[in-house]
Scaffold this motif. Structure first.
Motif, PDB file in Angstrom:
ATOM      1  N   PRO A 445     -10.035 -20.173  74.822  1.00  0.00           N
ATOM      2  CA  PRO A 445     -10.713 -19.829  76.077  1.00  0.00           C
ATOM      3  C   PRO A 445     -11.017 -17.943  76.137  1.00  0.00           C
ATOM      4  CG  PRO A 445      -8.489 -21.013  76.398  1.00  0.00           C
ATOM      5  CD  PRO A 445      -8.503 -21.045  74.828  1.00  0.00           C
ATOM      6  N   LYS A 446     -10.424 -17.580  75.021  1.00  0.00           N
ATOM      7  CA  LYS A 446     -10.549 -15.694  74.632  1.00  0.00           C
ATOM      8  C   LYS A 446     -11.974 -15.424  74.260  1.00  0.00           C
ATOM      9  CE  LYS A 446      -5.537 -14.824  75.725  1.00  0.00           C
ATOM     10  NZ  LYS A 446      -4.604 -14.078  75.499  1.00  0.00           N
ATOM     11  N   ARG A 470      -9.325 -16.479  86.127  1.00  0.00           N
ATOM     12  CA  ARG A 470      -7.743 -16.851  84.850  1.00  0.00           C
ATOM     13  C   ARG A 470      -7.704 -18.051  85.329  1.00  0.00           C
ATOM     14  NH1 ARG A 470      -5.445 -11.748  82.127  1.00  0.00           N
ATOM     15  NH2 ARG A 470      -7.284 -10.751  80.948  1.00  0.00           N
ATOM     16  N   TYR A 471      -7.262 -17.273  86.786  1.00  0.00           N
ATOM     17  CA  TYR A 471      -6.599 -18.952  87.066  1.00  0.00           C
ATOM     18  C   TYR A 471      -7.402 -20.087  87.617  1.00  0.00           C
ATOM     19  CZ  TYR A 471      -5.139 -22.073  91.276  1.00  0.00           C
ATOM     20  OH  TYR A 471      -4.594 -23.420  92.360  1.00  0.00           O
ATOM     21  N   LYS A 472      -8.541 -19.996  88.239  1.00  0.00           N
ATOM     22  CA  LYS A 472      -9.532 -21.293  87.773  1.00  0.00           C
ATOM     23  C   LYS A 472     -10.002 -22.092  86.537  1.00  0.00           C
ATOM     24  CE  LYS A 472     -12.693 -19.108  91.799  1.00  0.00           C
ATOM     25  NZ  LYS A 472     -13.688 -18.870  91.991  1.00  0.00           N
ATOM     26  N   THR A 473      -9.676 -20.975  85.594  1.00  0.00           N
ATOM     27  CA  THR A 473     -10.334 -20.948  84.418  1.00  0.00           C
ATOM     28  C   THR A 473      -9.607 -21.983  83.567  1.00  0.00           C
ATOM     29  OG1 THR A 473     -11.485 -19.418  83.729  1.00  0.00           O
ATOM     30  CG2 THR A 473     -11.000 -20.563  81.894  1.00  0.00           C
ATOM     31  N   LYS A 474      -8.107 -22.116  83.556  1.00  0.00           N
ATOM     32  CA  LYS A 474      -6.806 -22.843  83.121  1.00  0.00           C
ATOM     33  C   LYS A 474      -6.424 -24.055  84.311  1.00  0.00           C
ATOM     34  CE  LYS A 474      -1.816 -23.049  83.888  1.00  0.00           C
ATOM     35  NZ  LYS A 474      -0.425 -22.581  84.108  1.00  0.00           N
ATOM     36  N   LEU A 475      -7.937 -24.129  85.350  1.00  0.00           N
ATOM     37  CA  LEU A 475      -7.055 -26.113  85.658  1.00  0.00           C
ATOM     38  C   LEU A 475      -8.682 -26.635  85.604  1.00  0.00           C
ATOM     39  CD1 LEU A 475      -7.027 -24.690  89.782  1.00  0.00           C
ATOM     40  CD2 LEU A 475      -5.365 -25.338  88.712  1.00  0.00           C
ATOM     41  N   TRP A 476      -9.311 -25.995  85.247  1.00  0.00           N
ATOM     42  CA  TRP A 476     -10.435 -26.708  84.781  1.00  0.00           C
ATOM     43  C   TRP A 476     -10.521 -27.277  83.205  1.00  0.00           C
ATOM     44  CZ3 TRP A 476     -14.892 -28.451  86.694  1.00  0.00           C
ATOM     45  CH2 TRP A 476     -14.962 -28.566  87.907  1.00  0.00           C
ATOM     46  N   ILE A 477      -9.549 -26.366  82.366  1.00  0.00           N
ATOM     47  CA  ILE A 477      -9.356 -26.761  81.008  1.00  0.00           C
ATOM     48  C   ILE A 477      -8.446 -27.819  81.153  1.00  0.00           C
ATOM     49  CG2 ILE A 477      -7.824 -25.660  79.034  1.00  0.00           C
ATOM     50  CD1 ILE A 477      -9.068 -23.612  78.857  1.00  0.00           C
ATOM     51  N   GLU A 478      -7.595 -28.253  81.914  1.00  0.00           N
ATOM     52  CA  GLU A 478      -6.789 -29.739  82.782  1.00  0.00           C
ATOM     53  C   GLU A 478      -8.199 -30.099  82.102  1.00  0.00           C
ATOM     54  OE1 GLU A 478      -4.035 -28.545  85.002  1.00  0.00           O
ATOM     55  OE2 GLU A 478      -3.223 -26.973  83.278  1.00  0.00           O
TER      56      GLU A 478
END
Length: 675
Positions: A445-446, A470-478
């Protein structure tokens, strides 16, 4: 054989079995092989003519007054081969058939085959593109009666015809063609004709007849205020849907042709252009060769039904216009991660496998066949027929087909053939996926990506803290880890929730092109963007001149468009699209849309997304007449009038016309409106 006579046009028909001895026909001429007949109705007093005409009207058996019949010796079958409204026309046909040279053939079967082949060839050549080559004999007959009754050109194709009553008392036949709605009745000597152009229909309503008891009627209101009421329609809903489809197409053609300006994308100067004498000479050649023979064609009604089904399929799944629905069946879909299967509809086209659950909001996916690694039949405890599909991203899809074995086998055979045709695209898959941010996102992700929008260089608009990337990226990765990504994404209800929560800036462009269907066009047209740039380098058109005027007006507050790099990027995308679609070329406000999406997308991504917007999602917005935007604003004004009458009245009191005041919102897709 018949070199001295040219066959008359519009007289010969496909050979159709008929009765030679018919009480409604008189024999005028007869030879060894052919008989010329005339209807009794044209040779009797007015009373009997009215009775016969009424019978023919009620049973839809009205025919031209003259016909020629071929009497086959070998099969003892009589075949109607020509019909005409005039004696002159039928006599010309008679002269032509008399010199066919059948006496030179000895075998009766050869004579029959020769006549049938000759007439078939003549009709399919002369009447190419008309109903005379329709597979449906009833359509051929009805179309002939329709064209002769209303004096319509042979190229006007009949869509369908229905028995109905006009104003509840005059029983006759409704004819629906590509451009007209007509009604004809003949009752005891009284003739009724209604002729309406589809483009003149203002409103179409479903009505009830028999004092509101029977839903079998349609009311047609024309632009001049006339109302036409058709009842006794046993296929009322089918008639209504057909008319709505044709009226829509007619209005679209009318609006598209309303512009009087020249095509803005037509080039007016090319610094690299050198005239080719050979090419100029070849363009002057006139090809007067005979038209190729055309095979029998299905009725236009069937073609329209298939076209409507294809458009609904393409629109729902945002697929290219080249895709056609080939197979469809009921299916239970599941993945190893899903707790229970979902029942829905499985659809297959040339290049895509698509699924939508019965509750369309719960789940749907589009799987390009070039992303399929393996397909195998599996045993299922609850279904006799099931397939397991492994896609490029190692995600397994379980499809349990509901239906008979024949349906399952047909589906399997079609998908097998289509998979073979898509193999050629697989070699480009790995390099294409390297341009998708979701691939790098799941690895690291980085990690920075090499391709993307101008935002990667000049920054993304908005407050970083408020965007919570960052928060949105975490949700989308899942979500992407569980439900696939880019070309293999499966949309479950959580997908819509995530979109409402917000898209990470780096992922935004990919989700936009995925949801619009631009990603599919970009893949199958690999290299086209670069080719357009190369082939049209140095050319100048009305569009490129307008583009140059608007470049510095495109989001000037964004840093990228204060630099040569940003301006050149925008120029390349807009000029490439103007050469891709020279008829449309360039229209003001395209620059606003393109400059906005270029912040989040690469040039090629933006080019194909702009193509989808202009060609499919908002057609007519960027035409010279802007008919799409104007229509939507009129609809918007009517909507406000119906839903917010107080607000609408206020605008009327202050002399503000909403459709005019809000028009600038539409071409820019409200991207330049800050409220």
């Amino acid at each position: 054989m018949n070199s001295h006579f040219e066959p008359p046009r519009g007289v010969f028909t496909l050979p159709t079995p008929c009765e030679l001895a018919n009480p409604f026909w008189d024999v005028i001429k007869s030879s060894k092989y052919f008989t010329l007949q005339r209807t009794k109705a044209s040779n009797i007093n007015s009373f009997y003519r009215g009775v016969i005409g009424t019978i023919q009207n009620v049973f839809d058996t009205k025919q031209p007054p003259f016909r020629i019949i071929f009497r086959a010796e070998f099969t003892s079958i009589s075949l109607q081969i020509a019909v005409s409204q005039t004696e002159k026309g039928i006599n010309e046909a008679w002269k032509w058939v008399e010199v066919l040279g059948l006496t030179k053939l000895d075998d009766p079967s050869e004579k029959e085959n020769y006549v049938v082949t000759k007439i078939n060839s003549l009709v399919t050549r002369q009447d190419k593109g008309t109903d005379e080559v329709s597979e449906d004999e009833s359509v051929r007959s009805a179309s002939r009666a329709f064209r002769q009754t209303f004096d319509i050109a042979p190229t006007e194709r009949l869509v369908n015809f229905y028995s109905c009553a006009y104003r509840g008392i005059i029983q006759g036949w409704m004819y629906i063609s590509e451009n007209y709605l007509c009604f004809y009745a003949f009752m005891l000597g009284h003739e009724t004709k209604i002729f309406i152009e589809l483009k003149d229909i203002q409103d179409l309503l479903k009505e009830r007849s028999k004092r509101g008891m029977v839903a079998d009627s349609i009311k047609v209101i024309t632009k001049d205020g006339q109302e036409h009421f058709f009842s006794n329609l046993f296929h009322r809903d089918e008639t209504y849907e057909t008319l709505m489809q044709l009226i829509t197409q007619s209005m679209q053609r009318l609006l598209k042709n309303a512009a009087i300006e020249p095509a803005p994308g037509k080039f007016i100067f090319d610094s690299n252009f050198e005239p080719s004498p050979e090419k100029e000479k070849s363009e002057l050649k006139f090809n007067n060769s005979e038209l190729p023979r055309s095979p029998m064609v299905p009725p236009l009604r069937k073609d329209l039904e298939e076209r409507k089904r294809d458009i609904e399929f393409q629109t729902f799944f945002n697929l290219p216009a080249t895709e056609h629905l080939m197979e469809e069946c009921s299916c239970d879909f599941s993945t190893p991660e899903m707790k229970e299967s979902l029942n829905g509809k499985l659809q297959l086209s040339e290049g895509y496998l698509a699924f939508v659950a019965d509750d369309a909001k719960s789940c749907n996916f589009v799987l390009p066949l070039y992303t399929v690694r393996r397909v195998e039949r599996i045993n299922s405890g609850t279904h006799n027929f099931a397939l397991s599909i492994l896609n490029w991203h190692q995600m397994k899809l379980i499809l349990q087909i509901n239906g008979h074995k024949v349906t399952f086998e047909k589906f399997c055979n079609t998908i097998r053939d289509n998979l073979k045709n898509q193999v050629r695209y697989m070699k480009n898959l790995r390099s294409f996926l390297s341009t998708c941010f979701s691939e790098a996102l799941l690895v690291d992700p980085k990690k920075d990506i090499s391709t993307g929008g101008l935002g990667l260089i000049f920054g993304f608009p908005g407050d970083v803290k408020k965007l919570r990337d960052r928060y949105k990226t975490k949700l989308w990765i899942e979500y992407l880890q569980t439900n696939g990504r880019n070309l293999t994404l499966v949309k479950v209800p959580y997908f819509s929730k995530l979109v409402r929560v917000g898209l990470p800036n780096k992922l935004r462009g990919e989700i936009w092109e995925l949801c619009s269907g631009a990603i599919f066009l970009r893949f199958v047209n690999d290299g086209m963007y670069e080719k357009l740039q190369k082939d049209n380098a140095g050319k100048v058109s009305l569009s490129t001149e307008e583009i140059e005027k608007d470049l510095n007006r495109s989001l000037p507050e964004y840093p990228a468009y204060q630099t040569k790099e940003g301006i050149n990027t925008l120029r390349r995308v807009l000029t490439a699209y103007s050469w891709k679609d020279p008829e449309l070329g360039y229209c003001q406000a395209m620059n606003i849309v393109a400059s906005a999406i270029l912040i989040y997308m690469s040039e090629e991504q933006a080019f194909w997304t702009l193509s989808v917007l202009c060609d499919r999602l908002i057609p007519g917005y960027y035409s010279t007449s802007m008919y799409g935007a104007i229509l939507d604003q009129i609809i918007f004004e009517h909507y406000v009038q119906n839903k917010m009458p107080l607000l609408y009245e206020h605008f009327q009191n202050v002399d503000v016309q909403l459709s005019v005041a809000c028009l600038p919102w539409s071409p820019s897709i409200i991207s330049n409106w800050t409220g």
